[in-house]
Design a protein around this motif. Structure first.
Motif, PDB file in Angstrom:
ATOM      1  N   GLN A   1     -38.229  63.278  83.778  1.00 41.26           N
ATOM      2  CA  GLN A   1     -39.589  62.903  83.403  1.00 41.26           C
ATOM      3  C   GLN A   1     -39.620  62.379  81.963  1.00 41.26           C
ATOM      4  O   GLN A   1     -38.705  62.640  81.192  1.00 41.26           O
ATOM      5  CB  GLN A   1     -40.539  64.109  83.553  1.00 41.26           C
ATOM      6  CG  GLN A   1     -40.284  65.266  82.611  1.00 41.26           C
ATOM      7  CD  GLN A   1     -39.239  66.252  83.135  1.00 41.26           C
ATOM      8  OE1 GLN A   1     -38.608  66.048  84.154  1.00 41.26           O
ATOM      9  NE2 GLN A   1     -39.049  67.335  82.390  1.00 41.26           N
ATOM     10  N   VAL A   2     -40.687  61.684  81.624  1.00 41.01           N
ATOM     11  CA  VAL A   2     -40.825  61.204  80.253  1.00 41.01           C
ATOM     12  C   VAL A   2     -40.872  62.406  79.296  1.00 41.01           C
ATOM     13  O   VAL A   2     -41.153  63.531  79.705  1.00 41.01           O
ATOM     14  CB  VAL A   2     -42.105  60.337  80.064  1.00 41.01           C
ATOM     15  CG1 VAL A   2     -42.037  59.061  80.886  1.00 41.01           C
ATOM     16  CG2 VAL A   2     -43.377  61.121  80.375  1.00 41.01           C
TER      17      VAL A   2
ATOM     18  N   GLY B   1     -43.257  55.699  90.835  1.00 42.66           N
ATOM     19  CA  GLY B   1     -42.279  56.748  90.485  1.00 42.66           C
ATOM     20  C   GLY B   1     -42.998  57.978  89.954  1.00 42.66           C
ATOM     21  O   GLY B   1     -43.198  58.129  88.753  1.00 42.66           O
TER      22      GLY B   1
ATOM     23  N   SER C   1     -45.576  62.653  84.067  1.00 40.61           N
ATOM     24  CA  SER C   1     -46.271  61.514  83.445  1.00 40.61           C
ATOM     25  C   SER C   1     -47.632  61.296  84.094  1.00 40.61           C
ATOM     26  O   SER C   1     -48.585  60.860  83.441  1.00 40.61           O
ATOM     27  CB  SER C   1     -45.423  60.246  83.525  1.00 40.61           C
ATOM     28  OG  SER C   1     -45.045  59.980  84.868  1.00 40.61           O
TER      29      SER C   1
ATOM     30  N   GLU D   1     -44.422  57.447  95.385  1.00 38.41           N
ATOM     31  CA  GLU D   1     -43.160  58.196  95.329  1.00 38.41           C
ATOM     32  C   GLU D   1     -42.480  58.156  96.693  1.00 38.41           C
ATOM     33  O   GLU D   1     -43.118  58.311  97.722  1.00 38.41           O
ATOM     34  CB  GLU D   1     -43.453  59.649  94.897  1.00 38.41           C
ATOM     35  CG  GLU D   1     -42.275  60.594  94.942  1.00 38.41           C
ATOM     36  CD  GLU D   1     -41.065  60.143  94.143  1.00 38.41           C
ATOM     37  OE1 GLU D   1     -41.207  59.853  92.940  1.00 38.41           O
ATOM     38  OE2 GLU D   1     -39.979  60.058  94.737  1.00 38.41           O
ATOM     39  N   ILE D   2     -41.161  57.986  96.675  1.00 43.23           N
ATOM     40  CA  ILE D   2     -40.403  57.848  97.922  1.00 43.23           C
ATOM     41  C   ILE D   2     -39.891  59.186  98.466  1.00 43.23           C
ATOM     42  O   ILE D   2     -39.607  59.319  99.653  1.00 43.23           O
ATOM     43  CB  ILE D   2     -39.209  56.880  97.690  1.00 43.23           C
ATOM     44  CG1 ILE D   2     -38.660  56.346  99.011  1.00 43.23           C
ATOM     45  CG2 ILE D   2     -38.103  57.543  96.869  1.00 43.23           C
ATOM     46  CD1 ILE D   2     -37.635  55.243  98.837  1.00 43.23           C
TER      47      ILE D   2
ATOM     48  N   ALA E   1     -41.948  52.152  97.366  1.00 50.35           N
ATOM     49  CA  ALA E   1     -43.091  51.569  96.650  1.00 50.35           C
ATOM     50  C   ALA E   1     -43.430  50.148  97.102  1.00 50.35           C
ATOM     51  O   ALA E   1     -44.611  49.820  97.217  1.00 50.35           O
ATOM     52  CB  ALA E   1     -42.825  51.616  95.153  1.00 50.35           C
TER      53      ALA E   1
ATOM     54  N   ASP F   1     -41.742  53.208  86.723  1.00 50.82           N
ATOM     55  CA  ASP F   1     -40.746  54.222  86.349  1.00 50.82           C
ATOM     56  C   ASP F   1     -40.041  54.732  87.614  1.00 50.82           C
ATOM     57  O   ASP F   1     -39.964  55.927  87.849  1.00 50.82           O
ATOM     58  CB  ASP F   1     -41.463  55.368  85.610  1.00 50.82           C
ATOM     59  CG  ASP F   1     -40.490  56.344  84.967  1.00 50.82           C
ATOM     60  OD1 ASP F   1     -39.313  56.001  84.797  1.00 50.82           O
ATOM     61  OD2 ASP F   1     -40.921  57.472  84.635  1.00 50.82           O
TER      62      ASP F   1
HETATM   63  N1  SAH Z   1     -42.687  59.012  86.138  1.00 50.67           N
HETATM   64  C1  SAH Z   1     -42.025  60.288  86.285  1.00 50.67           C
HETATM   65  C2  SAH Z   1     -40.529  60.122  86.452  1.00 50.67           C
HETATM   66  C3  SAH Z   1     -40.122  59.267  87.621  1.00 50.67           C
HETATM   67  S1  SAH Z   1     -38.410  59.402  87.992  1.00 50.67           S
HETATM   68  C4  SAH Z   1     -42.299  61.118  85.039  1.00 50.67           C
HETATM   69  O1  SAH Z   1     -42.031  60.623  83.941  1.00 50.67           O
HETATM   70  O2  SAH Z   1     -42.746  62.255  85.166  1.00 50.67           O
HETATM   71  C5  SAH Z   1     -38.228  58.142  89.177  1.00 50.67           C
HETATM   72  C6  SAH Z   1     -38.865  58.465  90.521  1.00 50.67           C
HETATM   73  O3  SAH Z   1     -38.898  57.277  91.291  1.00 50.67           O
HETATM   74  C7  SAH Z   1     -38.074  59.486  91.339  1.00 50.67           C
HETATM   75  O4  SAH Z   1     -38.888  60.583  91.675  1.00 50.67           O
HETATM   76  C8  SAH Z   1     -37.650  58.718  92.585  1.00 50.67           C
HETATM   77  O5  SAH Z   1     -37.657  59.490  93.775  1.00 50.67           O
HETATM   78  C9  SAH Z   1     -38.703  57.622  92.658  1.00 50.67           C
HETATM   79  N2  SAH Z   1     -38.302  56.417  93.403  1.00 50.67           N
HETATM   80  C10 SAH Z   1     -37.064  55.864  93.481  1.00 50.67           C
HETATM   81  N3  SAH Z   1     -37.081  54.779  94.253  1.00 50.67           N
HETATM   82  C11 SAH Z   1     -38.350  54.626  94.692  1.00 50.67           C
HETATM   83  C12 SAH Z   1     -38.999  53.685  95.541  1.00 50.67           C
HETATM   84  N4  SAH Z   1     -38.347  52.669  96.085  1.00 50.67           N
HETATM   85  N5  SAH Z   1     -40.311  53.840  95.770  1.00 50.67           N
HETATM   86  C13 SAH Z   1     -41.009  54.862  95.191  1.00 50.67           C
HETATM   87  N6  SAH Z   1     -40.445  55.777  94.389  1.00 50.67           N
HETATM   88  C14 SAH Z   1     -39.138  55.665  94.138  1.00 50.67           C
END
Ligand code: SAH
Ligand code: MG
Length: 223
Positions: free
Chosen positions: A41-42, A66, A72, A90-91, A119, A138
């Motif tokens: 996470q950030v 993400g 975040s 989220e995936i 996404a 993200d």
């Molecule tokens: N924004 C978050 C961190 C995100 S980490 C924070 O700062 O709290 C990246 C996330 O993107 C992961 O949970 C991962 O599962 C997701 N991810 C990866 N590929 C993806 C996709 N194609 N579609 C949606 N989410 C995806």
């Protein structure tokens, strides 16, 4: 490099000590670790920046790509006024499960739409307001450019597209091969943004507390 790392560790420790906020953020970070999800996470510094920018924009409609465990997302959602919305994509179902709990514990669940799935597919079918104020990208780095180009069409004039984890060190000085390959691809992404218009925004370097690499958060302003 070691001296630099030590200095950064002191800076991060100082910032995390003084920039923490209510306990929900430490709960999310701890729960993320406890469930074996990546703790990527950030940082609190970046979370505050996201919250501040969203407030300055009076952002009503925010899209996050993400979610992870909602860290975040809580910073962003707390800047959304009544009637506004954070859409977050989220995936991974395991992430969605924690994120739902994070949002309800933080008291922002009413302002959030959380969507499970890849996404790009979600974006193709999701009903969104015509114009968004802020898009925070993200997620998977391979689709960074597709997400950015999608956002260019949907963010209103004066709004922001923020992209996390873009490279700020030259690919050839990065140690490991996989990081180097990632960095080379991602550089092309940076150049794509830099070339858009002269006053496009900025790229801030941040230290990763859990890694060995400085990475960037790119802030692009829609002209
Ligand atoms: N924004 C978050 C961190 C995100 S980490 C924070 O700062 O709290 C990246 C996330 O993107 C992961 O949970 C991962 O599962 C997701 N991810 C990866 N590929 C993806 C996709 N194609 N579609 C949606 N989410 C995806
Ligand atoms: Mg990130």
């Amino acid at each position: 490099m070691d001296d630099l790392r030590l200095a950064y560790q002191h800076i991060i420790a100082y910032l995390e000590q003084h920039l923490g906020d209510d306990p929900i953020y430490s709960w999310i970070a701890e729960e993320t670790r406890r469930r074996g999800l990546p703790t990527i996470q950030v940082t609190p510094v970046q979370g505050r920046l996201l919250n501040l920018l969203a407030q300055l924009l009076n952002a009503r409609y925010i899209l996050e790509i993400g979610t992870l465990s909602g860290y975040s997302g809580v910073w962003l959602a707390r800047a959304v006024p009544p009637g506004g919305k954070l859409f977050t994509l989220e995936i991974n179902p395991a992430c969605v499960e924690v994120a739902r709990e994070s949002f309800s514990r933080a008291g922002v669940a009413d302002r959030i739409e959380l969507h499970l799935g890849p996404a790009l597919e979600t974006l193709a079918m999701l009903e969104l307001p015509d114009l968004l104020d802020l898009v925070f990208i993200d997620a998977d780095k391979d689709n960074m450019r597709s997400y950015f180009d999608w956002a260019l069409e949907r963010v209103q004039s004066g709004g922001l597209i923020i992209v996390d984890n873009v490279p700020v060190v030259r690919a050839d000085i990065v140690e490991s091969d996989d990081v180097r390959v990632h960095a080379q691809a991602a550089y092309r992404f940076n150049e794509h943004v830099f070339a858009r218009h002269a006053n496009w925004g900025t790229l801030l370097p941040f230290y990763r507390p859990n890694g060995d690499l400085i990475d960037g958060m790119l802030i692009y302003r829609q002209p």
